[in-house]
Design an enzyme around this catalytic site. Structure first.
Site, short mmCIF file in Angstrom:
data_model
loop_
_atom_site.label_atom_id
_atom_site.label_comp_id
_atom_site.label_asym_id
_atom_site.label_seq_id
_atom_site.Cartn_x
_atom_site.Cartn_y
_atom_site.Cartn_z
N ASP A 16 0.48 -1.41 0.03
CA ASP A 16 -0.03 -0.12 0.13
C ASP A 16 0.82 1.22 0.06
OD1 ASP A 16 -1.79 -1.99 0.49
OD2 ASP A 16 -3.26 -0.84 1.76
N ARG A 96 -0.48 3.74 17.03
CA ARG A 96 -0.75 4.73 15.79
C ARG A 96 -0.44 6.17 16.41
NH1 ARG A 96 0.50 0.86 13.13
NH2 ARG A 96 -1.18 0.04 11.60
N ASP A 125 -7.68 2.58 11.55
CA ASP A 125 -6.22 3.33 11.64
C ASP A 125 -6.65 4.76 10.90
OD1 ASP A 125 -4.98 1.49 13.19
OD2 ASP A 125 -4.17 0.82 11.06
N SER A 177 -3.46 -9.51 5.91
CA SER A 177 -2.76 -8.05 6.35
C SER A 177 -2.29 -7.93 7.53
CB SER A 177 -4.08 -7.20 6.18
OG SER A 177 -3.67 -5.74 6.68
#
Length: 410
Positions: A16, A96, A125, A177
């Site tokens: 990605d 994050r 996210d 993922s």
């Protein structure tokens, strides 16, 4: 908004973000600075700076943030005993805010007008990255390509990579993922999208399947100071090194694997498999030590706030005033959570065996079933009458119309 000349991209080196790097350059006609946070991903970090520069980045920051991650994010969260929906130890969510903080700092240093991430429009996210950015520097624009471009699938991304000569290793054997850091590894997608399917045999990374674990249990000790772990088996470690040590021990004995369907913040349910070996041991030991160190009412108050605290982390409100205020209360509650816990590790189980503390509130002479000179058992009669007054009164009111029924209730 003024023209965007430079963007800081949270870059993992995967499919990605490699494509996002090229897509931003092509569509915004601007420079892209990559920022990669080393949070303990391991071999995923190999050659990542060179890869970013080869794909078109004007600069690539690769930041070793493992100690900061463990000390300032994981440990404060574990002082709160945070569990999302009673099971998830928040390994992805807690990473994050730190990534976002560093991304904002680099954007300010580089004079960038925007930041970018590779989160999809379906996930949590995107919310976490963007709420953190708003809290730290609301003047920065966020570019979220998954909400802008016309690439709709992994197949589209792979085709884009081929067309733009972006080297992307794609494994058909492991189609999940995966998000990995020092605290956990998560698996989503592939066969896991059907919640009835069992995870495939390759869906393991840091944890030994229980049937392959050692046949002999292993006992360890963990020392805590003010709610934070400081030593394993009497050997002191830095925060990141301690978590790594517990990961090694927990993984060896098959501890810390969770397969669950959870409720995403954006409104859908998703299925994930999480490996959190060291964190699972740490959570069990910390909770056990609190049993002898914390006042009852303080513990019960803190416990009532665990779901709310976990939601704040999961939803992306780490840099919010409510999380900071709640953290202050939690940290106050942990001031005397100091001591040692002895734990047995065996085939997926983590069992506390013993605990001791210089601040222990446990009194053996008071709790004993043998004869003692401290506690007068006759005192319990008055206590029970007092705490039961409201129950007695409620029954009198509803059944006997408020009449005095002293004799009948005795």
């Amino acid at each position: 908004m003024s023209k965007i000349d430079k963007v800081v991209l949270a870059y993992s080196g995967g499919l990605d973000t490699s494509i996002i790097l090229k897509w931003i350059k092509n569509n915004y006609n601007c420079e892209v600075v990559c920022m990669t946070a080393d949070l303990g991903q391991g071999e995923e970090m190999d050659g990542i700076e060179e890869k970013a520069l080869a794909t078109g980045a004007v600069k690539a920051y690769v930041e070793d943030m493992r100690e900061e991650f463990a000390r300032d994010y994981v440990f404060p969260m574990f002082r709160a005993n945070a569990l999302y929906e009673g099971r998830y130890l928040l390994g992805t969510a807690i990473a994050r805010p730190l990534i976002s903080k560093r991304m904002v700092e680099i954007a300010e240093m580089e004079g960038a007008q925007a930041v970018s991430h590779g989160a999809t429009g379906k996930g949590n996210d995107q919310v976490r990255f963007e709420l953190a950015t708003m809290a730290l520097n609301p003047r920065l624009k966020t570019i979220a390509p998954w909400r802008e471009w016309d690439l709709k699938s992994r197949t589209d991304l792979i085709n884009f990579a081929k067309e733009n000569e972006i080297p992307i290793p794609v494994s058909r054997k492991k189609p999940w993922s995966i998000d990995a850091n020092l605290l956990h590894t998560s698996f989503e997608g592939g066969e896991l999208e059907d919640p009835w399917n069992s995870p495939g045999p390759d869906c393991y990374r840091n944890i030994t399947p229980p049937e392959m674990c050692p046949d002999d249990p292993e006992e360890i000790t963990i020392d805590f100071e003010a709610g934070d772990p400081i030593a394993v088996n009497s050997v002191k470690y830095s925060p990141a090194a301690l978590l790594s040590k517990l990961n090694e021990l927990g993984g060896k004995h098959g501890i810390g694997r969770v397969d669950m369907v959870e409720n995403r913040f954006v409104g859908m349910k998703s299925r994930g498999v999480y490996e959190t070996p060291g964190g699972t041991i740490l959570a069990a030991a910390h909770r056990d030590l609190e049993g002898i160190c914390m006042d009852r009412e303080m513990m019960h108050l803190r416990d009532s706030l665990i779901p709310k605290y976990a939601e704040m982390v999961y939803y992306g409100y780490w840099f919010s005033p409510e999380r900071e205020a709640l953290q202050a209360l939690i940290d106050k509650s942990q001031e005397k959570v100091t001591g040692t816990v002895r734990v047995k590790l065996f085939k997926g189980n983590c069992v506390p065996l013993g605990r001791k503390s210089p601040f222990s509130m446990y009194q053996a002479e008071l709790a004993t079933f043998e004869e003692d000179d401290i506690y007068d058992q006759a005192d319990a009669e008055g206590f029970i009458k007092l705490v039961g007054l409201r129950l007695k009164g409620r029954m009198q009111q509803s059944k006997w119309g408020g009449k005095d029924t002293e004799d009948s209730c005795e």
